[in-house]
Motif scaffolding. Structure first.
Motif, PDB file in Angstrom:
ATOM      1  N   PHE A   5      -8.919  13.171   0.236  1.00  0.00           N
ATOM      2  CA  PHE A   5      -8.656  13.490   1.636  1.00  0.00           C
ATOM      3  C   PHE A   5      -7.166  13.373   1.955  1.00  0.00           C
ATOM      4  N   ASP A   6      -6.508  12.388   1.346  1.00  0.00           N
ATOM      5  CA  ASP A   6      -5.058  12.268   1.537  1.00  0.00           C
ATOM      6  C   ASP A   6      -4.350  13.532   1.062  1.00  0.00           C
ATOM      7  N   ASP A   7      -4.729  14.017  -0.109  1.00  0.00           N
ATOM      8  CA  ASP A   7      -4.100  15.228  -0.661  1.00  0.00           C
ATOM      9  C   ASP A   7      -4.389  16.436   0.210  1.00  0.00           C
ATOM     10  N   ALA A   8      -5.624  16.545   0.664  1.00  0.00           N
ATOM     11  CA  ALA A   8      -6.012  17.699   1.472  1.00  0.00           C
ATOM     12  C   ALA A   8      -5.323  17.683   2.827  1.00  0.00           C
ATOM     13  N   TYR A   9      -5.099  16.498   3.370  1.00  0.00           N
ATOM     14  CA  TYR A   9      -4.396  16.400   4.656  1.00  0.00           C
ATOM     15  C   TYR A   9      -3.044  17.099   4.587  1.00  0.00           C
ATOM     16  N   GLN A  10      -2.293  16.831   3.530  1.00  0.00           N
ATOM     17  CA  GLN A  10      -0.973  17.452   3.412  1.00  0.00           C
ATOM     18  C   GLN A  10      -1.095  18.962   3.235  1.00  0.00           C
ATOM     19  N   GLY A  11      -1.955  19.395   2.329  1.00  0.00           N
ATOM     20  CA  GLY A  11      -2.032  20.816   2.012  1.00  0.00           C
ATOM     21  C   GLY A  11      -2.627  21.669   3.115  1.00  0.00           C
ATOM     22  N   ILE A  12      -3.481  21.072   3.951  1.00  0.00           N
ATOM     23  CA  ILE A  12      -4.157  21.847   4.999  1.00  0.00           C
ATOM     24  C   ILE A  12      -3.528  21.614   6.365  1.00  0.00           C
ATOM     25  N   LEU A  13      -3.568  20.380   6.838  1.00  0.00           N
ATOM     26  CA  LEU A  13      -3.197  20.108   8.227  1.00  0.00           C
ATOM     27  C   LEU A  13      -1.715  19.815   8.413  1.00  0.00           C
ATOM     28  N   ARG A  14      -1.177  18.898   7.620  1.00  0.00           N
ATOM     29  CA  ARG A  14       0.230  18.536   7.826  1.00  0.00           C
ATOM     30  C   ARG A  14       1.152  19.711   7.547  1.00  0.00           C
ATOM     31  N   SER A  15       0.823  20.508   6.535  1.00  0.00           N
ATOM     32  CA  SER A  15       1.662  21.676   6.235  1.00  0.00           C
ATOM     33  C   SER A  15       1.660  22.656   7.403  1.00  0.00           C
ATOM     34  N   THR A  16       0.496  22.823   8.041  1.00  0.00           N
ATOM     35  CA  THR A  16       0.410  23.698   9.208  1.00  0.00           C
ATOM     36  C   THR A  16       1.257  23.153  10.350  1.00  0.00           C
ATOM     37  N   MET A  17       1.132  21.861  10.605  1.00  0.00           N
ATOM     38  CA  MET A  17       1.917  21.243  11.668  1.00  0.00           C
ATOM     39  C   MET A  17       3.408  21.307  11.358  1.00  0.00           C
ATOM     40  N   GLY A  18       3.764  21.066  10.100  1.00  0.00           N
ATOM     41  CA  GLY A  18       5.172  21.085   9.717  1.00  0.00           C
ATOM     42  C   GLY A  18       5.794  22.458   9.881  1.00  0.00           C
ATOM     43  N   ALA A  19       5.053  23.498   9.490  1.00  0.00           N
ATOM     44  CA  ALA A  19       5.569  24.865   9.638  1.00  0.00           C
ATOM     45  C   ALA A  19       5.729  25.216  11.111  1.00  0.00           C
ATOM     46  N   CYS A  20       4.771  24.816  11.937  1.00  0.00           N
ATOM     47  CA  CYS A  20       4.866  25.095  13.374  1.00  0.00           C
ATOM     48  C   CYS A  20       6.071  24.381  13.978  1.00  0.00           C
ATOM     49  N   GLU A  21       6.248  23.133  13.615  1.00  0.00           N
ATOM     50  CA  GLU A  21       7.375  22.376  14.149  1.00  0.00           C
ATOM     51  C   GLU A  21       8.707  23.031  13.778  1.00  0.00           C
ATOM     52  N   ALA A  22       8.816  23.472  12.524  1.00  0.00           N
ATOM     53  CA  ALA A  22      10.051  24.097  12.074  1.00  0.00           C
ATOM     54  C   ALA A  22      10.273  25.463  12.704  1.00  0.00           C
ATOM     55  N   ALA A  23       9.173  26.152  13.038  1.00  0.00           N
ATOM     56  CA  ALA A  23       9.278  27.521  13.541  1.00  0.00           C
ATOM     57  C   ALA A  23       9.401  27.613  15.051  1.00  0.00           C
ATOM     58  N   LEU A  24       8.940  26.606  15.784  1.00  0.00           N
ATOM     59  CA  LEU A  24       8.857  26.716  17.236  1.00  0.00           C
ATOM     60  C   LEU A  24      10.200  26.985  17.930  1.00  0.00           C
ATOM     61  N   PRO A  25      11.308  26.370  17.521  1.00  0.00           N
ATOM     62  CA  PRO A  25      12.567  26.704  18.196  1.00  0.00           C
ATOM     63  C   PRO A  25      12.892  28.194  18.135  1.00  0.00           C
ATOM     64  N   ALA A  26      12.653  28.819  16.985  1.00  0.00           N
ATOM     65  CA  ALA A  26      12.926  30.249  16.850  1.00  0.00           C
ATOM     66  C   ALA A  26      11.916  31.078  17.627  1.00  0.00           C
ATOM     67  N   LEU A  27      10.655  30.656  17.641  1.00  0.00           N
ATOM     68  CA  LEU A  27       9.627  31.405  18.369  1.00  0.00           C
ATOM     69  C   LEU A  27       9.851  31.327  19.877  1.00  0.00           C
ATOM     70  N   ARG A  28      10.340  30.203  20.350  1.00  0.00           N
ATOM     71  CA  ARG A  28      10.594  30.052  21.783  1.00  0.00           C
ATOM     72  C   ARG A  28      11.780  30.894  22.232  1.00  0.00           C
ATOM     73  N   ASP A  29      12.606  31.278  21.302  1.00  0.00           N
ATOM     74  CA  ASP A  29      13.771  32.102  21.623  1.00  0.00           C
ATOM     75  C   ASP A  29      13.340  33.571  21.685  1.00  0.00           C
ATOM     76  N   GLY A  30      12.752  33.940  22.801  1.00  0.00           N
ATOM     77  CA  GLY A  30      12.287  35.318  22.951  1.00  0.00           C
ATOM     78  C   GLY A  30      10.791  35.478  22.883  1.00  0.00           C
ATOM     79  N   GLY A  31      10.081  34.393  22.586  1.00  0.00           N
ATOM     80  CA  GLY A  31       8.623  34.474  22.524  1.00  0.00           C
ATOM     81  C   GLY A  31       8.128  34.931  21.170  1.00  0.00           C
ATOM     82  N   GLY A  32       6.853  34.712  20.928  1.00  0.00           N
ATOM     83  CA  GLY A  32       6.280  35.102  19.643  1.00  0.00           C
ATOM     84  C   GLY A  32       4.852  34.625  19.505  1.00  0.00           C
ATOM     85  N   ALA A  33       4.318  34.752  18.302  1.00  0.00           N
ATOM     86  CA  ALA A  33       2.910  34.428  18.064  1.00  0.00           C
ATOM     87  C   ALA A  33       2.764  33.542  16.839  1.00  0.00           C
TER      88      ALA A  33
END
Length: 265
Positions: A112-140
């Motif tokens: 479960f520890d391994d799956a947390y990183q590969g499934i959920l944390r990776s999704t959260m991490g990508a969103c966190e890294a992408a949100l500043p750029a997505l907020r600049d003009g909007g996006g999906a």
């Protein structure tokens, strides 16, 4: 129908094969500039070439970055590299590999520890890294997350723990960033022909002592349609949800499952 993706800038996680590659292909077909990613550079190069050939797009319309979803730093640096290569971001598509389908007694907490990183944390991490750029003009943000979590079953403990959290994350992103012009939705595959489905059919055939053809027939029998869905069909739906044509769709879940999910609401 022009869905408004011409020259849109899109980054797709886990997209060197399967449904991730299918979504990247349809985004490129609609005229988007696409960066694909996975941990395997050789497979990425082959996938990029395949997408270019399938869509007849320019060579520089599809690029790739190495991004290992099991490594938080790689997720962050890969997302940032994609945004830099694209000169901004309009679409983030999150995706992840298929987790273990073992029954709960055969799983450890380390699984479960391994799956947390590969499934959920990776999704959260990508969103966190992408949100500043997505907020600049909007996006999906479009999350590819199996519709089967709507009806959890046996042998899917890892999926049943982490994938519903992505549904919750998507709802939260839609609520908190809607005013910034950022939409967030889930597109749920089920019964889409892919290497992952082939793997599951082999496992089922072995588990139930039947042939792979019989395993396929039993899987299709669960559907109101008479065959598995194609990756292309799934990719088209995900591309639409990610596009300006779906600008009033957010906080939603769109199943692409051949009618497998039968709940009224």
């Amino acid at each position: 129908m022009d869905i408004g993706l011409r020259d849109a800038r899109a980054f797709v996680l886990a997209s060197s094969s399967g449904i991730g590659q299918a979504v990247a292909t349809e985004l490129a077909r609609e005229g988007a500039q696409v960066v694909i990613s996975s941990r395997d550079e050789e497979r990425l190069a082959a996938a990029a070439a395949s997408i270019r050939e399938a869509t007849d797009c320019a060579t520089d319309a599809v690029e790739y970055v190495v991004c290992d979803l099991d490594d938080p730093e790689s997720v962050e640096s890969g997302t940032e590299a994609a945004i830099e290569a694209l000169g901004g971001l309009d679409v983030l598509v999150t995706n992840h590999g298929g987790p273990s389908t073992a029954p709960l007694p055969e799983l450890s907490l380390a699984d479960f520890d391994d799956a947390y990183q590969g499934i959920l944390r990776s999704t959260m991490g990508a969103c966190e890294a992408a949100l500043p750029a997505l907020r600049d003009g909007g996006g999906a943000i479009t999350h590819l997350v199996a519709v089967s979590v709507m009806e959890p079953d046996a042998r899917s403990a890892v999926c049943n723990v982490f994938r519903p959290a992505i549904y919750g994350l998507s709802k939260t992103l839609a609520e908190e960033y809607g005013a910034d012009g950022v939409r967030s939705n889930c597109v749920g595959p089920k019964g889409i022909a892919s290497d992952r489905i082939d793997e599951k059919l082999r496992e089922r055939a072995e588990r139930e002592g039947i042939t792979e053809d019989e395993a396929l027939a039993r899987r299709v029998a669960d559907l109101p349609v008479d065959d598995l869905g194609s990756p292309e069909t799934f990719g088209k739906v995900a591309a639409f949800v990610s596009s300006p044509a779906a600008d009033y769709v957010t906080g939603s879940h769109v199943p692409v499952d051949g009618g497998w999910h039968r709940h009224a609401f």
